[in-house]
Design an enzyme around this catalytic site. Structure first.
Site, PDB file in Angstrom:
ATOM      1  N   GLY A 287      41.587  19.182  71.592  1.00 25.70           N
ATOM      2  CA  GLY A 287      42.040  18.266  71.282  1.00 25.70           C
ATOM      3  C   GLY A 287      41.212  17.974  70.035  1.00 25.70           C
ATOM      4  O   GLY A 287      41.562  18.335  69.381  1.00 25.70           O
ATOM      5  N   SER A 288      40.879  16.561  69.803  1.00 28.01           N
ATOM      6  CA  SER A 288      40.357  15.948  68.272  1.00 28.01           C
ATOM      7  C   SER A 288      38.695  16.530  68.188  1.00 28.01           C
ATOM      8  O   SER A 288      38.526  16.841  69.284  1.00 28.01           O
ATOM      9  CB  SER A 288      40.454  14.714  68.814  1.00 28.01           C
ATOM     10  OG  SER A 288      39.127  14.246  69.101  1.00 28.01           O
ATOM     11  N   THR A 289      38.652  16.029  67.092  1.00 24.27           N
ATOM     12  CA  THR A 289      37.162  17.094  66.724  1.00 24.27           C
ATOM     13  C   THR A 289      36.669  16.234  67.046  1.00 24.27           C
ATOM     14  O   THR A 289      34.684  16.403  67.769  1.00 24.27           O
ATOM     15  CB  THR A 289      37.358  16.862  64.839  1.00 24.27           C
ATOM     16  OG1 THR A 289      38.046  17.777  64.613  1.00 24.27           O
ATOM     17  CG2 THR A 289      36.052  17.651  64.769  1.00 24.27           C
ATOM     18  N   GLU A 290      36.844  14.528  67.177  1.00 21.13           N
ATOM     19  CA  GLU A 290      35.295  13.855  67.588  1.00 21.13           C
ATOM     20  C   GLU A 290      35.045  13.888  69.196  1.00 21.13           C
ATOM     21  O   GLU A 290      34.602  13.927  69.085  1.00 21.13           O
ATOM     22  CB  GLU A 290      37.186  12.160  67.703  1.00 21.13           C
ATOM     23  CG  GLU A 290      35.820  11.250  68.401  1.00 21.13           C
ATOM     24  CD  GLU A 290      36.665   9.488  67.878  1.00 21.13           C
ATOM     25  OE1 GLU A 290      37.802   9.801  68.051  1.00 21.13           O
ATOM     26  OE2 GLU A 290      36.186   8.881  68.823  1.00 21.13           O
TER      27      GLU A 290
ATOM     28  N   GLU B  37      39.129  23.852  70.234  1.00 20.19           N
ATOM     29  CA  GLU B  37      40.424  24.276  68.941  1.00 20.19           C
ATOM     30  C   GLU B  37      40.579  22.112  68.785  1.00 20.19           C
ATOM     31  O   GLU B  37      41.211  21.455  70.004  1.00 20.19           O
ATOM     32  CB  GLU B  37      41.499  24.183  70.333  1.00 20.19           C
ATOM     33  CG  GLU B  37      42.321  25.102  69.341  1.00 20.19           C
ATOM     34  CD  GLU B  37      43.036  23.941  68.895  1.00 20.19           C
ATOM     35  OE1 GLU B  37      43.400  23.391  67.758  1.00 20.19           O
ATOM     36  OE2 GLU B  37      44.527  24.529  69.529  1.00 20.19           O
TER      37      GLU B  37
ATOM     38  N   GLU C  48      43.789  13.275  59.674  1.00 21.24           N
ATOM     39  CA  GLU C  48      44.710  13.946  61.077  1.00 21.24           C
ATOM     40  C   GLU C  48      45.606  12.769  61.395  1.00 21.24           C
ATOM     41  O   GLU C  48      45.047  11.655  62.227  1.00 21.24           O
ATOM     42  CB  GLU C  48      44.551  14.890  61.767  1.00 21.24           C
ATOM     43  CG  GLU C  48      45.362  15.312  62.518  1.00 21.24           C
ATOM     44  CD  GLU C  48      44.698  16.320  63.824  1.00 21.24           C
ATOM     45  OE1 GLU C  48      43.704  15.786  64.412  1.00 21.24           O
ATOM     46  OE2 GLU C  48      45.086  17.419  64.367  1.00 21.24           O
TER      47      GLU C  48
ATOM     48  N   LYS D  72      41.451  20.123  83.822  1.00 20.35           N
ATOM     49  CA  LYS D  72      42.080  18.764  83.748  1.00 20.35           C
ATOM     50  C   LYS D  72      42.778  18.150  82.334  1.00 20.35           C
ATOM     51  O   LYS D  72      42.760  18.400  81.500  1.00 20.35           O
ATOM     52  CB  LYS D  72      40.729  17.514  83.467  1.00 20.35           C
ATOM     53  CG  LYS D  72      41.072  16.030  83.209  1.00 20.35           C
ATOM     54  CD  LYS D  72      40.189  15.099  83.296  1.00 20.35           C
ATOM     55  CE  LYS D  72      40.650  14.712  81.096  1.00 20.35           C
ATOM     56  NZ  LYS D  72      41.548  13.852  80.677  1.00 20.35           N
TER      57      LYS D  72
ATOM     58  N   GLY E  22      35.747  17.004  70.234  1.00 20.42           N
ATOM     59  CA  GLY E  22      35.355  17.797  70.613  1.00 20.42           C
ATOM     60  C   GLY E  22      33.191  18.281  70.051  1.00 20.42           C
ATOM     61  O   GLY E  22      32.851  18.832  70.327  1.00 20.42           O
TER      62      GLY E  22
ATOM     63  N   CYS F 114      48.433  20.302  65.747  1.00 21.04           N
ATOM     64  CA  CYS F 114      46.568  20.154  65.815  1.00 21.04           C
ATOM     65  C   CYS F 114      47.339  21.258  63.965  1.00 21.04           C
ATOM     66  O   CYS F 114      46.236  20.815  63.695  1.00 21.04           O
ATOM     67  CB  CYS F 114      45.859  21.088  66.060  1.00 21.04           C
ATOM     68  SG  CYS F 114      46.684  22.501  67.857  1.00 21.04           S
TER      69      CYS F 114
END
Lengths: 803, 335
Positions: free
Chosen positions: A243-246, A265, A396, A191, A248, A299
Site C-alpha cells: 500500500g502507500s508509504t504513509e 511493498e 506519487e 484484509k 507503511g 505502484c
C-alpha cells in the site's frame, strides 16, 4: 444503432461488452451481503458498508466492517490451524496450492469480471494479466511447497501472518501474499482493501471448495481500523503489507519492538528512461503499458518519463499521437484501454494534483476526446516542462498522469532517476546493451526492466529499495519473507560473559593496566579515538568514556561519540560506498584476508585485551580471536561467491536477480563477544560491498578501537568502515533516524530494538534488530547466508532479447 | 520524377485526400534515415500480441468491418496450374464476392462491394483483364522473377513492361533479398527505382519477402529504402516463403510508413500477404492499420490483403451474422 452501411463508411469501433451475468449471479447467491470468512465458515454479516462499481457509481454489494473482535477470532482460528498446516508434509501442502491454482483457472472469467466490476479496471487486464498471474503464482508456489524441505532446510513457517492488501490489484495482491505464506506453512488473516473486497471473498469460497483446511485462510473485510487491529494483534507473527508509504510508515512504527516480522511493498515514482538510440515507436507502447496500465494506479508505474534531450520533442509528438488513439470507457468493454478510477476520492486526488501541476507552470496535455462523464473516469494526461522541483515530479499521483523531464548524459539520467525517496522500479530503453547493463545497477530500484515495463512473474522477486519498502514477493528471494530459522536450531546461548555486575571504580591510573605495569617509566597514553574516513578522529565533544573490567578495573578510555560524529561517519561512508560497491568481489575478499592476516599477527594482544575487558579467561579469549580470524576467512571466501540468480521467467529473455549491497549500514554490535561479534557483522557487510558505521559493544569497545589500526594496515579504503564509540542505544537511534543511512543492524536490548525500529520509519530503512543472543562461536548461528541476505537487497533486471 | 526534398520530421503532415492519394515520387536514398532505424523485437512482439486483445468489433460493427475487409482483398491465384478457366472463375467472384442474399440482408446493396483487385501471374493478366471488363476492379500482376527475384535484371524490367502492356494496373515486384542481407541499400534503392520507372502509371507494390530478411530491423530498413525508391505499396510476402505475413511484420512496416509519411508527406500503402485465412485474422490487421496509421489506411488505395481463401471465411461470418447460424463453406460460391 448505426446501420452496417454507415459503420462501413466510418469504420468506428462499437460496443463489445463482456457479460456480467455470472458475476451478478454469484453476488446474488450471497444476496449481495457478506460476512467474513473465518475458520472455514462465513460469519453473519455485521455492520456493513457499501461496495461500489466505480464505472457506474452503483452499489453492487455490502460487506462487513471488521471489528477487533472479528480480527481476534480470525487470528485465533489461524493459530489453531497453524500446527496442523505447518505439520503437513510438503507434498500435501503442494497439493493444496495446486488445487488453488486450478480453482482460479477454472473460475478465471468469473474472477476477471468480478474484479473489473469491483475495481473499475478493464476486462482485458483482469482477463489477460491479473487472473493468469494469480494462477501462475499459485502454481509456482505449489512448487516451492513441494521443494521446501530440500531447498530451505533448517527453516520453518513464521506462524500466523496478517496480510493487508491494496485496491489496485485486489486478487493479484492476494495471490502474492497468500501463495508464499501457505507454501511455507503459515496460516493467514488477509484484509482486502475496503474499496475492493469482492474477489477476495470469491477466492475464499473457491479455497473452501478446494478443501483448504479451516483457519488456514481467513478473510476479514473492513477499513483502516480493521487493518490496525491485525497489525496490533499480539498473536500475529508477521505483517505483510502492500500500500502507500504513509500507511507503511504507520505499520513500521506500530510493530516496532514487537518482534513481528515485516515486509512492506509501498509507493513509487518510477523512472522510465529513454536514450536516443531507443526504438521510439516501441518506447511509446512501453509508456502506454507503464502509465496507462490500470489507469496509472500501479505502484511501479513508470510515471516519470526521462528522455534524452535531443529526442524529447520527437517522442512527445509520438506520445500525443498515441494518446489520441487510447480508448477510455466501460471497463467490461473488451475494446477499451482504460477503465475507471477506483473511487471518487482517488479521482479527486488526481484532479487536484493535475491542477497543482498546471498551477506550478508545467504544460498539461490531454487528448482531444472526452472521457465518460458518468462514473470515475480520467483521461490520459501528459505533462511537459516539468522540473524535478515540481510537485507532480515528486509525489506519487497514482493516476494516468505522466511527467516528462529531459537529461543530457547517462550520468544525468541516473541522477534524475534516483532523485526520489522511492525506489520501486525503473524502465531503461536503449538498443545499446552496454548502456542498458551499465545503467541498470546504478538505479536504486528493486526491479529494472530493459526495453520493457510492468513485466511480472511468480519466479522473479518484486519489491523496493528505499521508501518503496522492503522484502520481496515472488521467486526464491520472496520465500524468505515467510520463513524463520527453525526453533530446534535456536540453541539456548550459554551466558558466557559480559553480564557481570560492574564494581565501583577503583582509584587507579588508567595507564597502569594498559601497557606494562612492571615498567618503571610512566607509560605513554594510548587513548583510542573514533575512526572516521580512514582517520583517527577526536570525538566532537571532547569527552571520553571509561571502560572497566567486570572487577571494576579501569581497562581504558574511548571517545564519547555523539550525533555529529555519526553525521561525519555517515558522510565518510557515503564517500566510500560507491567505489567499494563497484570493486570486485575478488578485491574485497583479498582485503578481508589481509585483515585476518594482520589480526593473526596481533592475536595475542587482542586476546589479552578481550580478557582484560571481559575476564573471560585466556582460553576463551584466544578462542574468540581465533574464531574472528576464521570468520574473516569465511567472508573473504564469500566475497566472490554470493552470486545472484537467473530466474526462469516466461519471456524470451532472462530476469537477473542481482544481490546488491544496501549501501551505508549502521551496525550496533552485540556485547557477548566484543571482537567476534563485531567481525561477524563487518565481514558480511564488507564482503557484499557496503560501507558501515560501527558502534562497538558499549561495555567492551576496545576490541573495535584496536581493530581500526588493523584496518589501517590492511588496505581497507578510507570510509568503508567507520567506528564511533559511545552510548550504543543513543548512537543507534541517531543512525536509525538518519535519512541517508540505508540500513541499521542492532544487537542489543528490546528497548533498543523498539527505538531503532521506530526511528527507522523516517526513511523506511531496512532494520535487522534483535535482542536474541546468538552463539557467535557457532558457524550455524554466527555466520553465513542469513547475514549476507541482510547485507544485500535483490534487484531483478529483466532483459528480454531477440533480434 | 522530381524528388521532394527530404525534410526532417514533419509532425503534422497535410491531410490526405478522401479517395486517391497522390503517388509517391520517391526521394533520394537517405542512408542516415535508414541507418538510424531501431527495432526492438521483443517490444514489437509484445505490442503485436496485444493489439488483438485490446480491440474487437462485434455484431453490426463486425459485419461492417468484414464487408470493408472484402473491398481490401487482392483476390489472388498464383499457382503453376492456373488456367484461363480458374482465373475467370476468380474474376467472377471478385465482382460478386458476397452472396446477394447476404448483401441484401446487410442492407449493403448500395455499397457496391467488390474486392480490391485480382492478382495473377503475367500469363493470366489478359484473361483477367477481359473477365473484369466493365468493372472498376484492377488486375495486379506479380512480376520481376516472382517469387525469388533472381532472374536477369533486364528480363525483370521487361517483365513489368509486358504486364503493364497486357493491361495490369498494379505490379507486385519482388526485391533482391541479398541486397538487404548484405546491407547494400544503394543497390536495393536502384533496383526498386528502376522497377518503378518501368511501371509507369501502374501502381507498384514492393514485396519484401519479410520471412527471408532474417530480422525485423532488416524488414524496417528494406521498407524505408523501398519507399524512398518510389514504391506505392510495401507488401510483406510472396506467399511462397516459409513465414509470410505476421502482425509483428505488419507493425514494423506500418511504423516505417508512418515515419516516411511524416518525413515526406507521401502516404504509402501496406499489403500483408500469405497466410491470412480467417476473418478474425483479417480484422486484426485492420486494428493494426486503424491504430498505427489511422482510418485513411482502411481504404483500398492504401491497404490490401493478399489472400485467396480469406474471402470465403469472411462470407461465412457474414452469413452467420445474418442468420445467427454457423455457416458452411460449401454454401458460398467458390472463387
Amino acid at each position: 444503432m448505426p446501420s452496417v452501411s454507415k459503420i462501413f463508411r466510418t469504420m468506428e469501433y462499437g460496443p463489445a461488452p463482456e457479460s456480467d451475468k455470472e458475476a451478478l449471479s454469484w453476488l446474488g447467491k450471497h444476496e449481495r451481503v457478506f460476512g467474513h470468512y473465518i475458520d472455514g465458515a462465513w460469519t453473519e454479516p455485521g455492520t456493513t458498508y457499501d461496495v461500489m462499481n466505480p464505472a457506474t457509481s452503483k452499489v453492487i454489494a455490502r460487506v462487513t466492517d471488521g471489528t477487533a473482535a472479528d480480527v481476534d477470532a480470525a487470528v485465533r482460528a489461524a493459530g489453531r490451524a497453524l500446527p496442523g498446516w505447518k505439520g503437513l508434509a510438503p507434498h500435501a501442502r503442494a497439493r493444496h496450492l495446486y488445487a488453488l491454482a486450478r480453482a482460479v483457472q477454472k473460475h478465471a472469467r468469473l474472477l476477471a469480471v468480478l474484479e473489473s466490476m469491483d475495481n473499475g479496471k478493464s476486462i482485458r487486464e483482469t482477463r489477460d494479466i491479473d487472473v493468469p498471474l494469480v494462477a501462475r503464482h499459485f502454481y509456482h508456489h505449489a512448487g516451492w511447497a513441494q521443494l521446501l524441505g530440500a531447498e530451505f532446510a533448517g527453516y520453518e513457517a513464521v506462524g500466523v501472518v496478517g496480510q493487508i492488501i491494496p485496491w489496485n490489484f485486489p486478487l493479484l495482491m492476494l495471490a502474492w501474499k497468500i501463495a508464499p505464506a501457505l507454501a511455507c506453512g503459515n496460516t493467514v488473516i488477509l484484509k482486502p482493501a475496503e474499496f475492493t473486497p469482492l474477489t477476495a471473498l470469491c477466492f475464499a469460497e473457491l479455497a473452501h471448495e478446494a478443501g483448504i483446511p479451516a483457519g488456514v485462510i481467513n478473510i476479514v473485510t473492513g477499513h483502516g481500523d480493521t487493518g490496525a487491529a491485525i497489525v496490533d494483534h499480539p498473536d500475529v507473527d508477521k505483517i505483510a503489507f502492500t500500500g502507500s508509504t504513509e500507511v507503511g510508515r504507520i505499520i513500521r512504527k506500530a510493530t516496532a519492538g514487537s518482534g513481528k516480522k515485516l515486509s512492506l511493498e509501498l509507493g513509487g515514482k518510477s523512472p522510465f528512461i529513454v536514450y536516443d538510440d531507443a526504438d521510439l515507436d516501441s518506447v511509446v507502447e512501453g509508456v502506454v503499458d507503464a502509465i496507462w496500465f490500470n489507469q496509472g494506479q500501479v505502484c511501479c508505474a513508470g510515471s516519470r518519463l526521462l528522455v534524452q534531450e535531443g529526442i524529447a520533442e520527437q517522442l512527445v509528438a509520438k506520445l500525443r499521437a498515441r494518446m489520441e488513439k487510447l480508448r477510455v470507457g466501460a471497463p467490461l468493454d473488451k475494446a477499451v484501454d482504460m477503465g475507471a478510477i477506483v473511487a471518487p476520492v482517488q479521482l479527486e486526488r488526481i484532479r487536484s494534483l493535475v491542477q497543482q501541476g498546471a498551477d506550478e507552470g508545467a504544460t498539461m496535455w490531454q487528448p482531444s476526446w472526452a472521457a465518460p462523464q458518468d462514473g470515475c473516469f480520467y483521461p490520459p494526461t501528459l505533462f511537459t516542462n516539468v522540473e524535478p522541483s515540481s510537485t507532480i515530479a515528486q509525489v506519487e499521483i497514482f493516476g494516468p498522469v505522466l511527467v516528462t523531464m529531459t537529461f543530457r548524459t547517462p550520468d544525468e539520467s541516473v541522477a534524475l532517476a534516483n532523485n526520489t525517496p522511492y525506489g520501486l522500479a525503473a524502465s531503461v530503453w536503449t538498443e545499446n546493451i552496454n548502456l542498458a547493463l551499465d545503467i541498470a545497477p546504478k538505479i536504486k530500484a528493486g526491479v529494472v526492466w530493459v526495453n520493457s515495463t510492468n513485466l511480472f512473474d511468480a519466479a522473479a522477486g518484486f519489491g523496493g529499495y528505499r521508501e518503496s519498502g522492503f522484502g520481496r514477493e515472488g521467486g526464491r528471494e520472496g520465500m524468505w519473507e515467510y520463513l524463520k530459522r527453525a526453533e530446534s536450531r535456536e540453541r539456548r546461548v550459554e551466558k558466557k560473559r559480559g553480564t557481570a555486575e560492574r564494581r565501583p571504580e577503583r582509584m587507579s591510573s588508567a595507564a597502569s593496566t594498559l601497557d606494562s605495569p612492571l615498567s618503571t617509566l610512566p607509560s605513554i597514553d594510548r587513548t583510542p579515538k573514533l575512526f572516521i574516513a580512514g582517520k583517527q578522529a577526536r570525538p566532537d565533544q571532547g569527552y571520553t568514556r571509561r571502560i572497566h573490567s567486570p572487577t571494576g578495573t579501569l581497562v581504558g578510555e574511548v571517545g564519547e561519540g555523539n550525533r555529529k560524529d555519526i553525521r561525519n561517519a555517515v558522510e565518510a561512508a557515503h564517500a566510500a560506498a560507491g567505489k567499494w560497491a563497484r570493486s570486485t568481489g575478488h578485491n574485497r575478499g583479498q582485503i578481508l584476508y589481509y585483515i585476518a592476516e594482520n589480526l593473526s599477527a596481533r592475536a595475542a594482544e587482542f586476546a589479552a585485551r578481550i580478557d582484560a575487558m571481559t575476564a573471560c579467561g585466556k582460553r576463551a579469549s584466544k578462542q574468540e580471536v581465533d574464531a574472528s580470524i576464521s570468520r574473516l576467512f569465511t567472508y573473504a571466501a564469500w566475497a566472490d561467491k554470493y552470486d545472484g540468480l537467473v530466474h526462469s521467467v516466461p519471456i524470451r529473455g532472462v530476469s537477473i536477480a542481482m544481490n546488491e549491497p544496501i549501501g551505508v549500514i549502521g551496525v550496533a554490535c552485540p556485547d557477548e563477544f566484543p571482537l567476534l561479534g563485531l567481525v561477524s557483522l563487518l565481514g558480511p557487510t564488507m564482503a557484499t560491498g557496503n560501507a558501515t558505521i560501527v558502534v562497538p559493544s558499549q561495555p567492551y569497545p576496545l576490541a573495535a578501537t584496536d581493530l581500526y589500526s588493523v584496518l589501517e594496515t590492511s588496505d581497507v579504503p578510507a570510509g568503508v568502515v567507520n567506528v564511533v564509540t559511545g552510548g550504543r542505544d543513543a548512537l543507534s537511534k541517531v543512525l536509525a533516524e538518519h535519512d541517508d543511512v540505508e540500513a541499521v543492524w542492532y544487537f542489543g536490548t528490546r528497548d533498543g530494538v523498539t527505538a531503532v525500529e521506530l526511528a527507522s520509519a523516517s526513511n523506511m530503512k531496512r532494520t535487522w534488530a534483535t535482542w536474541r543472543e546468538r552463539d557467535w562461536l557457532d558457524a550455524a548461528d554466527g555466520e553465513g547466508r542469513e547475514f549476507l541476505r541482510a547485507a544485500t537487497q535483490v534487484k531483478n533486471v529483466w532483459v528480454p532479447y531477440g533480434e | 520524377m522530381t524528388a521532394k526534398p527530404n525534410l526532417s520530421l514533419v509532425t503534422s503532415p497535410r491531410p490526405l485526400p478522401a479517395d486517391h492519394v497522390e503517388r509517391n515520387a520517391g526521394v533520394p536514398l537517405d542512408l542516415d534515415v535508414v541507418r538510424a532505424i531501431r527495432v526492438n523485437r521483443s517490444a514489437v512482439e509484445r505490442r503485436a500480441a496485444t493489439i488483438p486483445t485490446r480491440r474487437t468489433v462485434k455484431n453490426e460493427w463486425q459485419a461492417a468491418w468484414l464487408l470493408r475487409a472484402v473491398t481490401l482483398i487482392d483476390l489472388t491465384t498464383l499457382s503453376g496450374d492456373d488456367t484461363p478457366g480458374n482465373v475467370r472463375r476468380l474474376c467472377a467472384k471478385a465482382r460478386r464476392p458476397v452472396r446477394d442474399d447476404i448483401i441484401d440482408a446487410l442492407g449493403a446493396r448500395d455499397l457496391g462491394i467488390t474486392v480490391g483487385a485480382v492478382c495473377v501471374y503475367h500469363a493470366l493478366v489478359k484473361t483477367a483483364v477481359d473477365a473484369l471488363a466493365g468493372s472498376d476492379i484492377p488486375v495486379a500482376a506479380v512480376s520481376t522473377g516472382f517469387p525469388a527475384g533472381l532472374s536477369p535484371v533486364e528480363q525483370r524490367v521487361q517483365e513489368i513492361r509486358a504486364s503493364v502492356a497486357a493491361g495490369a494496373r498494379e505490379i507486385d515486384i519482388v526485391i533482391t533479398r541479398a541486397h538487404v542481407l548484405t546491407g547494400n541499400y544503394a543497390a536495393l534503392y536502384d533496383e526498386v527505382r528502376r522497377f518503378r520507372e518501368a511501371c509507369g502509371d501502374a501502381h507498384m507494390k514492393a514485396i519484401l519477402a519479410t520471412g527471408e530478411l532474417a530480422t525485423l530491423g532488416n524488414v524496417a530498413r528494406a521498407s524505408m529504402v523501398a519507399m524512398q525508391a518510389g514504391a506505392d505499396f510495401i507488401k510483406t510476402s510472396t506467399g511462397k516463403e516459409g513465414v509470410n505475413a505476421t502482425l509483428p511484420f505488419a507493425l514494423v512496416m506500418c511504423r516505417m510508413i508512418r515515419e516516411y509519411y511524416e518525413r515526406t508527406g507521401w502516404a504509402i500503402g501496406f499489403k500483408p500477404a500469405g497466410g491470412i485465412r480467417s476473418a478474425k485474422n483479417a480484422l486484426e490487421y485492420l486494428y493494426v492499420m486503424k491504430e498505427e496509421l489511422g482510418d485513411r489506411w482502411l481504404q483500398p488505395d492504401l491497404f490490401r490483403f493478399g489472400a485467396s481463401s480469406l474471402l470465403t471465411d469472411i462470407e461465412r461470418q457474414l452469413e452467420h451474422f445474418v442468420t445467427g447460424r454457423y455457416a458452411a463453406a460449401h454454401r458460398m460460391p467458390m472463387p
